[in-house]
Scaffold this motif. Structure first.
Motif, short mmCIF file in Angstrom:
data_model
loop_
_atom_site.label_atom_id
_atom_site.label_comp_id
_atom_site.label_asym_id
_atom_site.label_seq_id
_atom_site.Cartn_x
_atom_site.Cartn_y
_atom_site.Cartn_z
N GLU A 180 0.81 -1.22 0.00
CA GLU A 180 0.00 0.00 0.00
C GLU A 180 0.84 1.28 0.00
O GLU A 180 0.46 2.29 -0.60
N HIS A 181 1.99 1.26 0.67
CA HIS A 181 2.76 2.50 0.81
C HIS A 181 3.20 3.07 -0.54
O HIS A 181 3.32 4.29 -0.69
N TRP A 182 3.42 2.21 -1.55
CA TRP A 182 3.80 2.72 -2.87
C TRP A 182 2.70 3.62 -3.44
O TRP A 182 2.98 4.64 -4.08
N TYR A 183 1.45 3.24 -3.22
CA TYR A 183 0.31 3.92 -3.82
C TYR A 183 -0.19 5.07 -2.97
O TYR A 183 -0.84 5.98 -3.48
N VAL A 184 0.12 5.04 -1.67
CA VAL A 184 -0.31 6.11 -0.78
C VAL A 184 0.83 7.12 -0.64
O VAL A 184 0.78 8.21 -1.20
N ALA A 185 1.87 6.76 0.09
CA ALA A 185 2.98 7.69 0.32
C ALA A 185 3.78 7.96 -0.96
O ALA A 185 4.29 9.06 -1.17
N ILE A 232 5.48 -3.25 -9.88
CA ILE A 232 6.00 -4.62 -9.84
C ILE A 232 7.28 -4.70 -10.67
O ILE A 232 8.26 -5.33 -10.26
N ALA A 233 7.29 -4.04 -11.83
CA ALA A 233 8.49 -4.04 -12.67
C ALA A 233 9.66 -3.36 -11.95
O ALA A 233 10.81 -3.79 -12.10
N ALA A 234 9.40 -2.33 -11.16
CA ALA A 234 10.46 -1.65 -10.41
C ALA A 234 11.07 -2.59 -9.37
O ALA A 234 12.30 -2.68 -9.24
N VAL A 235 10.23 -3.29 -8.63
CA VAL A 235 10.74 -4.24 -7.63
C VAL A 235 11.46 -5.39 -8.32
O VAL A 235 12.56 -5.79 -7.90
N LEU A 236 10.86 -5.91 -9.39
CA LEU A 236 11.50 -6.99 -10.14
C LEU A 236 12.86 -6.54 -10.67
O LEU A 236 13.83 -7.29 -10.62
N ALA A 242 7.55 14.80 -2.11
CA ALA A 242 7.60 13.81 -1.03
C ALA A 242 7.28 12.42 -1.54
O ALA A 242 7.87 11.43 -1.08
N ALA A 243 6.36 12.32 -2.48
CA ALA A 243 6.00 11.01 -3.04
C ALA A 243 7.17 10.45 -3.85
O ALA A 243 7.52 9.27 -3.71
N LEU A 244 7.78 11.28 -4.67
CA LEU A 244 8.93 10.85 -5.46
C LEU A 244 10.08 10.44 -4.54
O LEU A 244 10.72 9.41 -4.76
N ALA A 245 10.30 11.22 -3.49
CA ALA A 245 11.37 10.90 -2.54
C ALA A 245 11.08 9.57 -1.84
O ALA A 245 12.00 8.77 -1.61
N HIS A 246 9.82 9.33 -1.52
CA HIS A 246 9.46 8.06 -0.86
C HIS A 246 9.79 6.88 -1.77
O HIS A 246 10.43 5.93 -1.33
N ALA A 247 9.36 6.94 -3.02
CA ALA A 247 9.62 5.83 -3.94
C ALA A 247 11.12 5.64 -4.15
O ALA A 247 11.62 4.51 -4.11
N THR A 284 13.62 6.53 -2.15
CA THR A 284 14.24 6.04 -0.91
C THR A 284 13.95 4.56 -0.69
O THR A 284 14.86 3.79 -0.36
N GLU A 285 12.70 4.17 -0.87
CA GLU A 285 12.34 2.77 -0.61
C GLU A 285 12.97 1.82 -1.61
O GLU A 285 13.41 0.72 -1.25
#
Length: 169
Positions: free
Chosen positions: A29-34, A48-52, A139-144, A146-147
């Motif tokens: 959920e955090h990808w889509y919210v934060a 999913i492609a980013a994590v893969l 902040a959203a871009l930074a979250h993605a 960073t994670e």
């Protein structure tokens, strides 16, 4: 031919725990919210492609010893995307073309994310590939960024056997 199909099926099933872990991580959920990743078919594919991509970049480090897992994981991705396209009503005639495009997109993302990680800044690659040139809040871009960077760093210290077992950090 039956034993050969069984062997191939068994080989692809070996990558299933890792693929399930990647999809679960990409649907968190955090990808889509934060992270403000669009909660759409395209947005979920991109996440999913980013994590893969992070996992495949990690597997590159182990070279030949990780090659079978890389191939199995890619096959699993293709099977999943094929099933998703068919479920959306895309017919047999064009499914192959869509799959080819998705594989090309994945390859492009791997290169862009690899370059971004090497440069120490994933944001340009994320804007182009995760947000598709949209303008998320800083902040959203930074979250993605960073994670995904955190995932990449954690994967670097995770043994291949753990990754193979589907144990993502």
């Amino acid at each position: 031919m039956g034993w050969f199909a069984t062997l191939l099926s068994k080989t692809r099933d070996e990558a299933l725990p890792l693929y399930v872990a990647i999809v679960d991580r990409g649907r968190a959920e955090h990808w889509y919210v934060a992270g403000a990743v669009p909660d759409t078919v395209d947005g979920r594919f991109d996440m999913i492609a980013a994590v893969l991509a992070m996992v495949l970049i990690r597997l590159e480090r182990d070279g030949a010893s990780a090659a079978p897992l890389t191939a199995q994981l890619t096959e699993r991705f293709v099977e999943d995307m094929d099933g998703q396209l068919r479920q959306m009503g895309i017919g047999d005639i064009v499914v192959g073309k869509h799959i080819g495009k998705m594989i090309s997109m994945l390859g492009g993302r791997i290169g862009a994310y690899r370059d971004g990680l090497a440069a120490g800044d994933l944001k340009p690659a994320l804007l182009r590939n995760l947000y598709r040139a949209g303008q998320p809040a800083p902040a959203a871009l930074a979250h993605a960024a960073t994670e995904l960077t955190r995932l990449h760093a954690a994967l670097a210290t995770t043994p291949l056997a753990a990754i193979d077992a589907g144990e993502l950090p």
